[in-house]
Enzyme design. Structure first.
Site, PDB file in Angstrom:
ATOM      1  N   ASP A  95      37.330  46.870  38.766  1.00  0.00           N
ATOM      2  CA  ASP A  95      38.285  46.425  39.644  1.00  0.00           C
ATOM      3  C   ASP A  95      38.227  45.461  40.647  1.00  0.00           C
ATOM      4  OD1 ASP A  95      41.811  46.037  40.089  1.00  0.00           O
ATOM      5  OD2 ASP A  95      41.243  47.202  41.548  1.00  0.00           O
ATOM      6  N   ASP A  97      40.373  43.121  43.735  1.00  0.00           N
ATOM      7  CA  ASP A  97      41.772  42.547  44.558  1.00  0.00           C
ATOM      8  C   ASP A  97      41.766  41.570  45.081  1.00  0.00           C
ATOM      9  OD1 ASP A  97      44.450  42.711  45.377  1.00  0.00           O
ATOM     10  OD2 ASP A  97      44.729  44.589  44.264  1.00  0.00           O
ATOM     11  N   ASP A 280      37.020  48.201  43.672  1.00  0.00           N
ATOM     12  CA  ASP A 280      37.515  49.323  44.079  1.00  0.00           C
ATOM     13  C   ASP A 280      37.069  50.348  43.205  1.00  0.00           C
ATOM     14  OD1 ASP A 280      38.704  51.726  44.133  1.00  0.00           O
ATOM     15  OD2 ASP A 280      40.480  50.371  44.250  1.00  0.00           O
TER      16      ASP A 280
END
EC number: 2.7.7.-
Length: 372
Positions: A95, A97, A280
């Protein structure tokens, strides 16, 4: 969120799922995965088994969820409580972001919404209510998405060069808000547990590197200890970053030897976020996590989680904006401009406006508008 806002979103999402169900592929081995969904204005429903396309369509039509999820984990009994599911393996997913990148543009498209009156503002306190509780809101930003794309490319390069992961086995999805999910196909990593995935996350982030691994001993080093400029992996990357091209590296290597072990270690820490991929790690290590279902809408934005066929050209404000464009009346309070679906909106100061449904859904999801 007011009842009329919930109704607007539920209607918009349900219409999308009814008209565009073909955009939502049923995951492989769906019957062995845990499904879940979030209700508009309600709680989370988890520990569901969905056997195929018909059951998935029924779930979407009956519940009009704000968010739909599916586990990366494979279980014998996905519908049972976590302790009884009997975990078998899990897909490897990273992930990335934009909000975690600390880009300087962040302040230009992030503002606050007063929890008391609901007005948007950019200062420390609400102009109407003064200091108090507030929500922080950010909208799509080309620079933030561009920064996240660079991290995706960095991650894919590390996976390919160091671990032999071919690009054809990687699928990059826009998350539906401000980031990307990188799904790794094949069976090479599926049996890894949380600890091994944590080590992999540290590796791609270039976390925990020690000077000794790069030629700098505690008691000093010789020039020959840094003769790894042609090596692949982290040694080659570090050499190019620290010392530059081989033809000009002599002076830099001499300076590094003179500075010693401690200074070299500090430089490793400083260079980690530059060389490593900003993922992450908690997402990567969680083998029981449920992820947003590809093709579904994100309840934080109304945008869809979709695959990025051409990452460089991908534009989430256009490509992932899939809700209908019929006109909807809203009262908007948005102190900045927004580009969505090829059109520009705002700024608005608590005014009634008519906008396409996709823009209305986005603004209501973000707390920037209310249904009229």
């Amino acid at each position: 969120m007011h009842e009329k806002d919930l109704l607007l979103l539920a209607e918009s999402f349900k219409r999308y799922y009814f008209e565009h169900f073909e955009r939502i592929p049923v995951p492989d081995r769906a019957a062995q995965r845990e499904f879940g969904y979030q209700r508009f204005g309600g709680g989370m429903v988890r520990h569901m088994r969905v056997k195929g396309s018909d059951e998935l369509r029924l779930l979407l039509m009956q519940n009009s969820p704000s968010d739909v999820y599916c586990s990366n984990g494979i279980y014998s009994f996905p519908e049972l409580p976590m302790s009884d599911k009997d975990w078998k393996e899990a897909d490897l997913i990273f992930d990335i972001d934009a909000k975690d990148l600390g880009l300087p543009c962040r302040k230009d498209h992030t503002f606050r919404r007063c929890s008391s009156c609901g007005r948007s503002h950019s200062g420390d306190g609400c102009p109407r209510c003064g200091p108090g509780a507030h929500d922080q809101i950010s909208v799509l930003c080309k620079d933030c998405i561009g920064g996240a794309k660079k991290e995706v490319e960095k991650l894919m390069h590390i996976l390919e060069e160091d671990l032999g992961v071919g690009r054809d086995s990687v699928v990059v999805y826009f998350s539906g808000n401000e980031g990307f999910h990188v799904h790794i196909g094949g069976t090479q990593f599926q049996g890894l547990g949380s600890r091994e995935r944590g080590e992999l996350a540290d590796y791609v982030r270039f976390v925990g590197a020690v000077p000794q691994a790069f030629g700098m001993g505690r008691n000093g080093a010789a020039r020959r200890d840094f003769d790894y400029d042609d090596e692949g992996g982290w040694k080659g990357r570090l050499h190019r970053e620290f010392f530059g091209p081989k033809s000009r590296s002599s002076v830099a290597i001499t300076a590094a030897i003179k500075e010693g072990h401690r200074a070299f270690g500090e430089r490793l820490k400083q260079i980690s976020p530059v060389l490593g991929a900003n993922i992450d790690p908690h997402v990567t290590t969680d083998i029981h996590r449920i992820f947003r279902l590809p093709g579904s809408l994100n309840g934080k934005s109304g945008l869809a989680k979709i695959p990025c066929i051409n990452l460089d050209k991908f534009d989430p404000g256009s490509d992932a904006c899939l809700i209908d464009s019929d006109e909807v009346q809203v009262t908007a309070d948005m102190p900045m401009r927004l580009k969505l679906g090829g059109r520009r909106f705002g700024p608005y100061n608590g005014e009634a406006v008519s906008v396409p449904r996709f823009a209305a859904a986005y603004m209501v999801c973000k707390g920037l508008a209310s249904a009229a």
